[in-house]
Design an enzyme around this catalytic site. Structure first.
Site, PDB file in Angstrom:
ATOM      1  N   ASP A 150       0.800  -1.230   0.000  1.00 49.71           N
ATOM      2  CA  ASP A 150       0.000   0.000   0.000  1.00 49.71           C
ATOM      3  C   ASP A 150       0.832   1.279   0.000  1.00 49.71           C
ATOM      4  OD1 ASP A 150      -2.413   1.455   0.012  1.00 49.71           O
ATOM      5  OD2 ASP A 150      -2.377   1.625   2.186  1.00 49.71           O
ATOM      6  N   CYS A 193     -17.320  -5.610 -15.190  1.00 48.42           N
ATOM      7  CA  CYS A 193     -18.379  -4.686 -14.751  1.00 48.42           C
ATOM      8  C   CYS A 193     -19.472  -4.528 -15.807  1.00 48.42           C
ATOM      9  CB  CYS A 193     -17.788  -3.311 -14.421  1.00 48.42           C
ATOM     10  SG  CYS A 193     -16.832  -3.263 -12.894  1.00 48.42           S
ATOM     11  N   GLN A 236      -9.414  11.653   6.127  1.00 48.23           N
ATOM     12  CA  GLN A 236      -8.035  11.572   6.604  1.00 48.23           C
ATOM     13  C   GLN A 236      -7.318  12.917   6.590  1.00 48.23           C
ATOM     14  OE1 GLN A 236      -5.896   7.963   5.044  1.00 48.23           O
ATOM     15  NE2 GLN A 236      -7.814   7.632   3.953  1.00 48.23           N
ATOM     16  N   ARG A 255      -2.674   9.360  24.654  1.00 45.34           N
ATOM     17  CA  ARG A 255      -2.372   8.020  25.166  1.00 45.34           C
ATOM     18  C   ARG A 255      -3.588   7.113  25.031  1.00 45.34           C
ATOM     19  NH1 ARG A 255      -3.479   5.563  29.710  1.00 45.34           N
ATOM     20  NH2 ARG A 255      -4.220   7.477  30.690  1.00 45.34           N
ATOM     21  N   LYS A 313      -6.585  13.818  15.511  1.00 41.38           N
ATOM     22  CA  LYS A 313      -7.228  15.065  15.089  1.00 41.38           C
ATOM     23  C   LYS A 313      -8.283  14.871  14.005  1.00 41.38           C
ATOM     24  CE  LYS A 313      -6.203  19.739  13.386  1.00 41.38           C
ATOM     25  NZ  LYS A 313      -5.116  20.651  12.938  1.00 41.38           N
TER      26      LYS A 313
END
Length: 377
Positions: free
Chosen positions: A134, A188, A220, A281, A298
């Site tokens: 990846d 497809c 992301q 943490r 975040k």
């Protein structure tokens, strides 16, 4: 040992170590892909997460000068979970995409590929290898397509006959002359369901993705999410499954072959409010072994805030007010202000009015104005 015998033994060993599908491809230049990548760059459709230049991503010999073949592997992952937790008022939940269920697939596939590499070194001590999952330069999908793992669907995923598109992919570039396998023909046909169902029209057409509009990418990012996408991400805190769940090839495809990929319901469909105040943490302890944690807390927190606004979750008002007034990160303060406006109680608007006078960041002030604008709707 001749290459054909080694190939048979490699296939047999791959099954022993739990690789669900293996294929072999030439290490020739991916010429058609290179043209597509250059065109994607020209159109501004790249996300910025891609690694390497178009040449590095399509010319295996740049990564391993002695390359002669590429081994592609696939591991199937589940599409359903038993007894999923309920998403209820007062305890609204977010969702991680299926590709982030269980342990980070990068870790699992690397371990399989390392075992495969060790096997080849025992057989051929002088073998040269380059492992990728990846995050490497080569396109996993292009390699898998050439190696006969599956065909490239209109949703830009590799679709296998056995597992649909619910597979993780990885590869080993080698200097061994393995005979290539035959690619699977595209299947497809006239079906366009994935393109028509994409929430943000990120699938420009079958097989072409504008990554900058894709929810899987947007969840992301770390900055403010553009207004047009805020309602469309719904309760997604990481990734998007729409183009896979609507695919006819994925109908009734649900495989539980690897314990590492089994989902923990409380992690993959987490209650949203606790995420708002989670420490670094605590975030690492709870989500750190999932692929969806790689960008840190975040983006997950920002998406959770938007999801609470999406649900108009009144029970979250106190938490959102706290973030708007106290969080040191402008993106979190501003997004909390926006979602307070979406929830839209009198208390929300009062808190927005008061906080606006104390805020110094111009972008956060803009978000407060957007929140207050909901009062007019």
């Amino acid at each position: 040992m001749d290459a054909e015998q080694l190939k048979r033994e490699t296939i047999a060993y791959s099954k022993e170590i739990g690789i669900d599908k293996i294929g072999f491809a030439s290490a020739d230049v991916f010429g058609e892909l290179k043209s597509r990548l250059i065109r994607q760059e020209q159109l501004g459709y790249h996300s910025g997460f891609e690694k390497g230049s178009p040449e590095e991503r399509t010319e295996p010999e740049r990564l391993l000068p002695s390359s002669q073949s590429i081994i592609s592997i696939a591991l199937a992952y589940p599409s359903k979970m038993e007894n999923p937790p309920k998403n209820e008022k007062g305890a609204r939940r977010g969702q991680f995409a299926r590709a982030s269920w269980g342990e980070d697939y990068h870790t699992v596939l690397r371990e399989k590929l390392q075992l495969l590499g060790s096997f080849l070194r025992e057989k051929v001590p002088e073998v040269e290898l380059k492992l990728m999952v990846d995050t490497g330069e080569l396109s996993d999908r292009a390699v898998a397509e050439r190696a006969g793992i599956g065909f490239s669907g209109k949703n830009c995923a590799i679709i296998t006959p056995e597992f649909g598109s619910y597979v993780y992919l990885g590869e080993l570039v080698t200097n061994l002359p393995f005979a290539p396998d035959e690619p699977i023909q595209e299947g497809c046909g006239d079906c366009n369901i994935c393109v028509d169902s994409c929430p943000t029209d990120a699938l420009v057409q079958g097989g072409q993705l504008n990554a900058n509009r894709c929810i899987a990418f947007l969840t992301q990012t770390k900055g403010f999410l553009e207004d047009e996408y805020r309602t469309k991400i719904g309760n997604r805190v990481y990734g998007c499954d729409t183009c896979q769940t609507v695919c006819p090839f994925n109908r009734k495809k649900d495989f539980h072959l690897h314990e590492e990929f089994e989902p923990d319901p409380e992690k993959v469909k987490p209650v949203l409010r606790p995420i708002l105040r989670i420490s670094n943490r605590e975030f690492k302890e709870k989500f750190g072994r999932m692929a969806g944690s790689w960008r840190g807390k975040k983006p997950i927190q920002r998406n959770a805030i938007l999801a609470l606004g999406h649900y108009r979750e009144i029970e979250a008002v106190e938490d959102l007010v706290h973030l708007m007034k106290n969080d040191p990160r402008p993106v979190i303060r501003g997004t909390a202000a926006y979602s307070l406006g979406k929830i839209g109680t009198p208390e929300c608007f009062e808190e927005l009015e008061m906080a606006r006078g104390d805020e110094t960041d111009e972008k956060v002030k803009e978000e407060m104005e957007k929140g207050l604008a909901f009062q007019m709707n």
